[in-house]
Structure formats: C-alpha cells, structure tokens
Design a protein around this motif. Structure first.
Motif, PDB file in Angstrom:
ATOM      1  N   UNK A 515     -17.763  11.229  14.870  1.00  0.00           N
ATOM      2  CA  UNK A 515     -18.211  10.460  13.723  1.00  0.00           C
ATOM      3  C   UNK A 515     -17.968  11.246  12.451  1.00  0.00           C
ATOM      4  N   UNK A 516     -16.888  10.905  11.744  1.00  0.00           N
ATOM      5  CA  UNK A 516     -16.588  11.568  10.475  1.00  0.00           C
ATOM      6  C   UNK A 516     -15.736  10.631   9.637  1.00  0.00           C
ATOM      7  N   UNK A 517     -15.725  10.906   8.350  1.00  0.00           N
ATOM      8  CA  UNK A 517     -14.857  10.167   7.427  1.00  0.00           C
ATOM      9  C   UNK A 517     -13.566  10.957   7.293  1.00  0.00           C
ATOM     10  N   UNK A 518     -12.449  10.343   7.660  1.00  0.00           N
ATOM     11  CA  UNK A 518     -11.200  11.095   7.784  1.00  0.00           C
ATOM     12  C   UNK A 518     -10.795  11.800   6.495  1.00  0.00           C
ATOM     13  N   UNK A 519     -11.020  11.155   5.339  1.00  0.00           N
ATOM     14  CA  UNK A 519     -10.578  11.767   4.087  1.00  0.00           C
ATOM     15  C   UNK A 519     -11.401  13.002   3.732  1.00  0.00           C
ATOM     16  N   UNK A 520     -12.547  13.200   4.398  1.00  0.00           N
ATOM     17  CA  UNK A 520     -13.319  14.421   4.138  1.00  0.00           C
ATOM     18  C   UNK A 520     -12.574  15.676   4.563  1.00  0.00           C
ATOM     19  N   UNK A 521     -11.612  15.519   5.478  1.00  0.00           N
ATOM     20  CA  UNK A 521     -10.822  16.677   5.896  1.00  0.00           C
ATOM     21  C   UNK A 521      -9.751  17.025   4.868  1.00  0.00           C
ATOM     22  N   UNK A 522      -9.754  16.324   3.737  1.00  0.00           N
ATOM     23  CA  UNK A 522      -8.899  16.674   2.611  1.00  0.00           C
ATOM     24  C   UNK A 522      -9.679  17.359   1.501  1.00  0.00           C
ATOM     25  N   UNK A 523     -10.975  17.569   1.728  1.00  0.00           N
ATOM     26  CA  UNK A 523     -11.797  18.287   0.765  1.00  0.00           C
ATOM     27  C   UNK A 523     -11.557  19.790   0.890  1.00  0.00           C
ATOM     28  N   UNK A 524     -11.998  20.576  -0.083  1.00  0.00           N
ATOM     29  CA  UNK A 524     -11.842  22.031   0.028  1.00  0.00           C
ATOM     30  C   UNK A 524     -12.464  22.584   1.302  1.00  0.00           C
ATOM     31  N   UNK A 525     -11.926  23.686   1.779  1.00  0.00           N
ATOM     32  CA  UNK A 525     -12.295  24.244   3.076  1.00  0.00           C
ATOM     33  C   UNK A 525     -13.802  24.466   3.226  1.00  0.00           C
ATOM     34  N   UNK A 526     -14.454  25.046   2.212  1.00  0.00           N
ATOM     35  CA  UNK A 526     -15.879  25.334   2.324  1.00  0.00           C
ATOM     36  C   UNK A 526     -16.693  24.060   2.539  1.00  0.00           C
ATOM     37  N   UNK A 527     -16.305  22.984   1.866  1.00  0.00           N
ATOM     38  CA  UNK A 527     -17.017  21.716   2.035  1.00  0.00           C
ATOM     39  C   UNK A 527     -16.790  21.155   3.437  1.00  0.00           C
ATOM     40  N   UNK A 528     -15.554  21.260   3.928  1.00  0.00           N
ATOM     41  CA  UNK A 528     -15.254  20.762   5.275  1.00  0.00           C
ATOM     42  C   UNK A 528     -16.161  21.410   6.320  1.00  0.00           C
ATOM     43  N   UNK A 529     -16.415  22.699   6.146  1.00  0.00           N
ATOM     44  CA  UNK A 529     -17.162  23.429   7.173  1.00  0.00           C
ATOM     45  C   UNK A 529     -18.592  22.941   7.266  1.00  0.00           C
ATOM     46  N   UNK A 530     -19.276  22.811   6.129  1.00  0.00           N
ATOM     47  CA  UNK A 530     -20.668  22.346   6.176  1.00  0.00           C
ATOM     48  C   UNK A 530     -20.734  20.875   6.560  1.00  0.00           C
ATOM     49  N   UNK A 531     -19.844  20.054   6.018  1.00  0.00           N
ATOM     50  CA  UNK A 531     -19.827  18.639   6.402  1.00  0.00           C
ATOM     51  C   UNK A 531     -19.501  18.493   7.887  1.00  0.00           C
ATOM     52  N   UNK A 532     -18.594  19.330   8.373  1.00  0.00           N
ATOM     53  CA  UNK A 532     -18.267  19.293   9.802  1.00  0.00           C
ATOM     54  C   UNK A 532     -19.456  19.640  10.659  1.00  0.00           C
ATOM     55  N   UNK A 533     -20.271  20.590  10.194  1.00  0.00           N
ATOM     56  CA  UNK A 533     -21.468  20.956  10.955  1.00  0.00           C
ATOM     57  C   UNK A 533     -22.506  19.831  10.904  1.00  0.00           C
ATOM     58  N   UNK A 534     -22.579  19.129   9.802  1.00  0.00           N
ATOM     59  CA  UNK A 534     -23.431  17.939   9.744  1.00  0.00           C
ATOM     60  C   UNK A 534     -22.951  16.883  10.738  1.00  0.00           C
ATOM     61  N   UNK A 535     -21.625  16.709  10.811  1.00  0.00           N
ATOM     62  CA  UNK A 535     -21.071  15.762  11.792  1.00  0.00           C
ATOM     63  C   UNK A 535     -21.485  16.130  13.205  1.00  0.00           C
ATOM     64  N   UNK A 536     -21.432  17.434  13.519  1.00  0.00           N
ATOM     65  CA  UNK A 536     -21.815  17.900  14.854  1.00  0.00           C
ATOM     66  C   UNK A 536     -23.293  17.632  15.106  1.00  0.00           C
ATOM     67  N   UNK A 537     -24.121  17.987  14.138  1.00  0.00           N
ATOM     68  CA  UNK A 537     -25.570  17.802  14.277  1.00  0.00           C
ATOM     69  C   UNK A 537     -25.904  16.321  14.491  1.00  0.00           C
ATOM     70  N   UNK A 538     -25.317  15.450  13.682  1.00  0.00           N
ATOM     71  CA  UNK A 538     -25.634  14.019  13.761  1.00  0.00           C
ATOM     72  C   UNK A 538     -24.985  13.344  14.964  1.00  0.00           C
ATOM     73  N   UNK A 539     -23.811  13.850  15.360  1.00  0.00           N
ATOM     74  CA  UNK A 539     -23.042  13.169  16.391  1.00  0.00           C
ATOM     75  C   UNK A 539     -23.375  13.560  17.805  1.00  0.00           C
ATOM     76  N   UNK A 540     -24.329  14.495  17.995  1.00  0.00           N
ATOM     77  CA  UNK A 540     -24.665  14.942  19.350  1.00  0.00           C
ATOM     78  C   UNK A 540     -26.085  14.562  19.749  1.00  0.00           C
ATOM     79  N   UNK A 541     -26.668  13.580  19.063  1.00  0.00           N
ATOM     80  CA  UNK A 541     -27.972  13.086  19.511  1.00  0.00           C
ATOM     81  C   UNK A 541     -27.812  12.250  20.777  1.00  0.00           C
TER      82      UNK A 541
END
Length: 716
Positions: A515-541
């Motif tokens: 569960x992620x928004x594909x264009x978020x992987x075009x954001x700067x690297x630091x943002x991708x990392x925290x947003x990616x961790x949010x994706x992991x947290x939310x997507x593994x319930x």
C-alpha cells in the motif's frame, strides 16, 4: 510456563489484550494445538465446534442454524433464524432450509425452537455427510523458503443436501458446505447446485450465507457510520484492492425487515449478514453439471483490541493460504539484455539474493510465444537455475486497450471504456482466453519461476454480447473471476510464485503491494525512507510481512531525478542501508528496481551484510508483527516480531528519524512472545540482560537510538 486464557475477563492493558493465568484453556494465539475440529450429532442437532467457535444446526423440520457462539468470549452471535441460503433459479427465488414462526427477532429463546415450521416452498433437508477437509489448492511447499506449519489446512467438512420434490426444480440438488478448522475460530461456507433435472437451468443469483446478528449499538436516529459485530468476514471472490476491506465485494450488511422491535425508528440497522454477488452469476447449468459458489470465511474475533484482531486475521491467512508465507529475496531488473541478466544473477549469488524479476519496462513479453523468444528466456532461466537463482517476470493485463471487439464494454454507453482502469480487455473474450494460454505456454516452456501479473482481473463488468466466453453483463464478472481462479490455481500447483497487485491470496497469490502511492518514490530519498516505514507500519496490520512488497527506486521511477534515486549506489550508501534495514527488518521484501545490486566493493559489502543479518534471523523476521509506534518524524518509531515457538521469541527494531540521539525507557509488550516471568534481551552489540516481566507482560527497556539511525534487540 504456558499462559492460559481466562475466558471471563480479558483485560486490555497498554493497547494489547492480556490474559490472566488460570486453569482455563490455553490462548489459541499462543498455542492452538489443543483445539481440534469436530462435527457431532447432539440432541438431534448437528454441532460444529473446535473449542473456540460453535455452530449448531437444527435439522428438523428443516435445517437451520439456531446457535452460533464465540467460545473464547462466550458471546452468542445470533438473535434470530434465517434460511441457510437462497438460490434464484430460472427467475424464482427459493429458500434453502430455514425455519419460520419466531414471535420475536431481537432475541431467541430455546423453548421457541420446537414450535418452528419449515418455510413454504423451501428446499428441504434430506441428508448430510461429514468428511475430512479437502485441499482447495495442492501446494507442495518444497521449492522455496516459507514459514507455514502445514501445506494444507486441516479440519472437518459438513455437507447438507437439500431438494424440492415438486415444480421445475425437481431433480435439482442443492448442497451447503461448511468447514470448521483446527486451531482457529473460523468457519467457511459455500453452496453447490447439482442439476439432475434432465433440462437446462440458470442460476440467476444466490445468497450463500444469511446470519441475523445482534446490533452492536442502538441509535434511535441513523448514525453516520454503523458499528459491526466482532466478526471478520471475507471470501475468495476478492479483487480491486491491496487489503481485504478494499477487495471485499461479497459481504453485505443489510437491514432485516423482520426485526421490527429494534430501537432505530426507521428500522435501518444493518444487522443481517448476507454473502452474495452484487450482480449475477447468471450461470447456465446443463443437466448433469455442477455449479459451485465462492467460499465465505467467518472469523470470530475476541473483542475490539486492534492488535489481537490483527493477529487473528493474519493467523487466518497463514491457515488458508500457507503459500503466502513464502518470501524469497528478490530484485527487480530493468533490462532483458542477456549479458545484463546473467550479471544480475551473478550478483544475486554473490550477495545471497534468491530471485530475479524482469521488471515492467525491461522488455519482457510473455505473450510472444515464438521459438526465438522462448529459446532466449529458457536459456536465461537455465543459467539462473544453474546458479541456484530463480527467474521470472512481469506481464500486463489491464490498463491497456486491445481492440473494440476485445475490450470491456460499458453498459451505459455500449462502447469500450468505463473499466476500473478506464480501458481494459475482457478476459472472457477469445483474446483473453488466448492471453492466459500464451502465459501458460511461456511459463511452462521457459521454466520461469515467477509471474508478476499486473492487472489480475479487477472486477470489471462487460456488457458485450459477442465475446466468446460470456453471455452479457450479468455473467461477465463471474466468468472472468473463474478464469482467473483457474489460472492462479494452476500457477500455485506448478510452484510458480505469483506477485499480483490485488487480493487473490485465497486463490493462490503469494504477494501484493503493501500500500503506497507510486509517485512518492519520486520524492527525495530522506522522505521516501520515512514514508516507506509508514507504509510498512500501516500495511502489516492485516497482512503478514511475507504477503506484501514495498519499493526502492535504485533508478528513476516516476521522476524526481538524482534526488530521488539511489544510483550511483556507492554515493548513497546511507539511504541504501536505511531502506534495507527497515524492509528486511520488517520481513517485507521490496522491489529493488534497477540494473544491479551493487556498483563497488563497498556497496557489495553492505548488501552482503544486510542479507546475512536477515537470513540469520529470518524465521523471527517473518513472524508476526506488533506495532509499537507509527513513524511521525519527531520521535522514535518501531515494531517488533513475536513468535512463541522460536528460540528468538521477539525481535525489536527501533528507528530515530531525528538529528539527536534518543535515550529513553520504553515499555515492550511480551505477551505474544509466550514469555511469562523474565526475558533475556540482547542488543545489536551482543550485550545481554535479564529483565522481569510486570503484571502486564511488559518489560521496561532502556534504549539508545543514534541520530538518524536504528537499534535492534533480540528477546529470548
């Protein structure tokens, strides 16, 4: 010492469900070996039970469910009696079983049961059989790493047979199938219709389950959102989303017109569960043929605690779809150049990766079944297999236009379009059938180990009346789903791994997006990392770690330029490491999409280190996740894995997104590790200490998390 489940008082402490110790039954989420499925006759009724759930079916004067209980909490789930199913045949709707005559539908007294009568014109109960549970999909479970305890679920199946002795349905046999599983409060149900009438019939529609639940609240006025009973319901007829909720198209909570004593003055309380299709199936059934519905799964929950309910749902997926615990370590390769593919295979061998996926945009075309194309990719698969690496690739079905004669036809316009992804081919056209046959041929001849299928049938209806394999609008979704089901079942039985951005787990899929928004992987690297961790947290319930993939753009994905990508890898080792730590640390595989895994010896060393760490702790990192704190960028965040059956019973992973070191005492919940009195906790440097559990089964852990870094702890 084993925890026992105190049935009367489940305490919710610190956000997790805690069980007091007593001589009562063992908590099934910690040890479920004691809960075996049984189907017995008791006082003339049929009772399905396993110590966690019980369903009682009265069979005279007709069959009907008269009791449905959560044995963990003692909750009675029914307030009234409904038909066991409904089927519309040749335009006429018939109840399957059921009893009538209740003086009240808000509650049910035992003494009323003997006075009930059969519903007029209903199909009548004739007989029943009990047998061991049969596998739906024959998965071997021998090809790649997985954590499944069993390759097929175990339990018992009850089959009730119904007939009508008069009218045009004479000779039509309806069977209701119930399954009760070992070790989990779960019951499945579906219907089959056998046409022995000597003439053709049409199954216009059906309701395979009708259950009258008590309302969870009693608003006089109509609330904006209704609360639901403590039950999770889904079916294997699921598509259109990355979660069971998004993809659930068969579960309907309806109003009950018989329930006239409810508090809501408009009588709008949605307290009648119906499992059905929105449209169709409009299935033609020749004499001698058998129709089978989708399967509905009913998981009774122990309360409203989110963590415990999520653990229960994930346990259900591990039971029903054990293949979803397979979790190979893979990369996404952006080219099909033979030398580049072989180089990627060699890099996988060097770093410990296990699979190469020829990604979208790589140039792979599985619809090309020419001898030249087959020969090229068979040679590459053979090369990969010779190195112990699996090889597979991507194929697009939806989100494209083929031809007006092939594409999904919009009901309102009579023209192509109106599909979920605007334009899409109709799988029930001849082109669609040929498409699946081409993929079967390609996969079989090349020996590919994986299919990444973009656009598994997402639920489009097609109003065409000229497509070869469906009649029109009403049967189009049902036919296409069955074609997808058969293909995905074939993939699973061939041990071909299946990534699909849709919820086909119960039909053989291994993995879908976290569960992620594909264009978020075009954001700067630091943002991708925290947003990616949010994706992991939310997507593994509600998904296990192995059920989800996330993403890492080694090369540019949807834009963003140099600031968004990791290439050249040696210049962005901190970001590369951060992605791998949170992905492998959560047990969630990512699509590392690019031309290579490393570009220098220092990059290679980093990848080897991360994969070696993951493999060392692979079993616990593929175990259940407990969510400690969601990433917010302002303080620590993290999660932990738990597994009472392993030596490493817990793995805690904490992150610090700030510029300052964090030193803090953190409460760590250990109930689901199975530990009771004390725990040995080791940090990443190997320093160990023994900590006492408090009465909430928690320990207080003094943590140090470096700035912009992470810390992890092993609990034994």
């Amino acid at each position: 010492m084993i925890k026992k489940l105190f049935l009367c008082t489940l305490l919710v402490l610190g956000g997790f469900c805690r069980a007091q110790e007593s001589d009562d039954p063992i908590d099934w989420l910690l040890d479920n070996d004691h809960y075996k499925a049984a189907i017995d006759m008791m006082d003339g009724d049929i009772v399905l039970g396993n110590g966690l759930v019980e369903r009682r079916i009265k069979i005279a004067p007709n069959a009907a469910t008269v009791d449905f209980r959560n044995l963990v909490t003692g909750e009675v789930m029914l307030r009234s009696i409904k038909p066991e199913a409904e089927v519309t045949i040749n335009g006429e709707t018939y109840a399957i079983g059921g009893l009538t005559g209740l003086p009240e539908h808000g509650y049910l007294l035992e003494e009323w049961l003997d006075g009930l009568t059969s519903i007029e014109d209903a199909f009548q109960y004739k007989s029943h059989t009990v047998r061991g549970m049969l596998p739906k999909i024959k998965w071997k479970g021998t090809k790649r790493y997985h954590t499944a305890e069993k390759t097929i679920p175990t339990g018992k199946e009850l089959i009730l047979s119904f007939e009508r002795d008069t009218g045009e349905t004479r000779g039509v046999l309806v069977k209701l199938h119930y399954e009760i599983y070992d070790g989990i409060p779960l019951i499945a149900k579906w219907i089959t219709v056998e046409n022995k009438s000597g003439k053709n019939i049409t199954i216009d529609s059906f309701k395979s389950e009708l259950l009258a639940f008590p309302e969870v609240e009693n608003p006089v006025e109509t609330p904006r959102e209704w609360k639901r009973p403590n039950i999770h319901v889904e079916s294997d007829y699921a598509f259109g989303g990355f979660t069971s909720g998004e993809s659930n198209v068969t579960t309907f909570w309806e109003v009950d017109p018989e329930y006239t004593s409810q508090v809501n003055w408009k009588m709008e309380t949605p307290c009648l569960l119906e499992s059905k299709l929105k449209i169709g199936p409009d299935a033609a059934l020749k004499s001698g043929e058998v129709f089978e519905s989708f399967h509905t799964y009913e998981l009774l929950l122990n309360g409203t605690d989110r963590a415990r309910n999520a653990l229960s749902i994930r346990k259900m997926y591990r039971t029903l779809a054990p293949w979803a615990t397979e979790n190979p370590i893979f990369m996404h390769l952006t080219t099909t150049d033979s030398d580049a593919v072989k180089s990627a295979v060699d890099q996988c061998v060097a770093t410990g990766y296990e699979m190469v996926i020829l990604s979208f945009g790589s140039g792979l075309d599985m619809e090309d079944t020419t001898a030249t194309n087959i020969s090229k990719f068979k040679e590459l698969a053979d090369y990969a297999h010779g190195k112990g690496i699996e090889l597979g690739g991507y194929s697009l079905f939806s989100s494209r236009k083929i031809h007006d004669s092939v594409d999904v036809i919009d009901k309102d316009t009579g023209r192509p379009g109106g599909a979920k992804f605007l334009n899409a081919p109709c799988l029930a056209s001849q082109w669609g059938k040929d498409y699946f046959e081409k993929l079967r041929y390609f996969l079989d001849k090349t020996g590919f180990d994986l299919l990444e299928h973009d656009g598994p049938y997402p639920g489009d209806y097609c109003a065409s009346t000229t497509h070869t394999h469906h009649k029109g609008y009403e049967d189009s979704q049902w036919v296409q789903w069955n074609m997808t089901k058969q293909f995905y079942n074939w993939l699973r039985e061939k041990d071909i791994y299946l990534n699909a951005p849709d919820f086909y787990f119960l039909q053989g899929s291994n993995k879908c997006g976290i569960g992620y928004r594909e264009v978020n992987w075009s954001l700067p690297r630091d943002q991708q990392i925290i947003l990616g961790r949010q994706n992991i947290y939310d997507g593994t319930w509600e998904k296990t770690p192995s059920m989800a993939w996330t993403f890492v753009p080694l090369t540019e994905y949807h834009g963003g330029g140099d600031a968004a990508t990791l290439e050249p890898l040696r210049e962005h080792l901190d970001s590369y490491e951060a992605h791998m730590v949170q992905n492998y640390g959560s047990g969630v595989q990512a699509c590392y999409r690019g031309p290579r895994l490393f570009d220098s010896e220092i990059t290679k060393a980093l990848v080897i280190e991360q994969i070696a760490h993951y493999k060392k702790y692979r079993d616990i990192l593929n175990s259940d996740i407990l969510h400690l704190r969601r990433p917010n960028g302002r303080s620590w965040d993290g999660f932990m894995h738990v597994n009472p059956d392993l030596r490493e019973k817990g793995f805690v992973l904490l992150f610090n997104p700030t510029k300052n070191e964090i030193r803090e005492n953190i409460k760590i919940p250990l109930y689901y590790t199975g530990l009771v009195d004390r725990a040995s906790v080791s940090d990443r440097q190997g320093k160990a200490e023994v900590l006492e559990l408090d009465r909430n089964f928690e320990i207080t852990l003094n943590v140090r998390i470096p700035a912009k870094g992470y810390s992890w702890y092993i609990i034994e």
